[in-house]
Design an enzyme around this catalytic site. Sequence first.
Site, PDB file in Angstrom:
ATOM      1  CG  ASP A  12     -42.542   4.733  16.131  1.00 21.46           C
ATOM      2  OD1 ASP A  12     -42.064   4.891  14.996  1.00 21.46           O
ATOM      3  OD2 ASP A  12     -43.615   5.259  16.496  1.00 21.46           O
ATOM      4  CD  GLU A 131     -41.405  14.009  13.236  1.00 19.34           C
ATOM      5  OE1 GLU A 131     -41.257  15.007  13.986  1.00 19.34           O
ATOM      6  OE2 GLU A 131     -40.754  12.956  13.373  1.00 19.34           O
TER       7      GLU A 131
END
Length: 295
Positions: A12, A131
């Site tokens: 990330d 997600e």
Amino acid sequence: MSKNIRIIPKLDIKGPNLVKGIHLEGLRVMGKPEQFARYYYENGADELVYMDVVASLYGRNSLHDIIERTAREVFIPLTVGGGLRTIEDIKNVLRAGADKVSLNTAAIKNPQIISEASRKFGSSTILISIEAIKQPDGRYLAYTDNGREHTGLEVLEWAKRVETLGAGEIMLTSVDMEGTGKGYDIELTRMVADAVSIPVIACGGAGSVGHIGQVIAEGKADAVAVASILHYDFIENNRVEVDREDEGNVEFLESRRTFSKINPANLHDIKDYLHKNGFQCRCNINQEMVSGHTA
């Protein structure tokens, strides 16, 4: 025939730095992503995922320079996501050196981009990131923007639809488990893996090598995205470079603390564990196939 399990470090990225949070929030600076990526490649990663975690704030993906630098040194598939909204955005990151793209918000807002992109670039190039957050009634709903934006879409129906539209694989993240070190959401992963025929990458929650084996055996994952346990191992055993001029929480790095529920491990540890427990995986930088016995 046993499937070959892929181990995919997930990086990330915020600005020039690799970051890590819990439930996709509270981001800590880990170091320079290219440094981690090169190390993971040299130690047997099957693929890498770069995710621009603040791209949604700016409506664009800003990883082009990092992608180009990484692609010069890393020769395994690289997936890039975050802020990709259009066919032109996809074309630009592929041109910069990415092999695949990850779509979430754009796909939910305009599902036909999946069909268009898969026709233009090939379905194997298009990964859909889902997600998921479990609701009080037991349903799993899909979210965007690092789990902040509610879509109302049920995860299972959305997963089936993205396959129909031409997506090549799904990266399924449990926002509830992400960064906690408590393990993957086995129920969620198995539910989606049973419903689609394209590969499902389990993401969110690994705190030990045992959790990785569990989501493969019980969750039926085709691949596993791993972050914290690899990043913490790297930080403990390597000199870390970080851009301190960029905004970010570097206190964690300076104190060299680990998160209590994470048992750091490197790629050799993970693949050795999988091999010993009967899972088939590639075990070295030359991508030599090593097969275990049937679990």
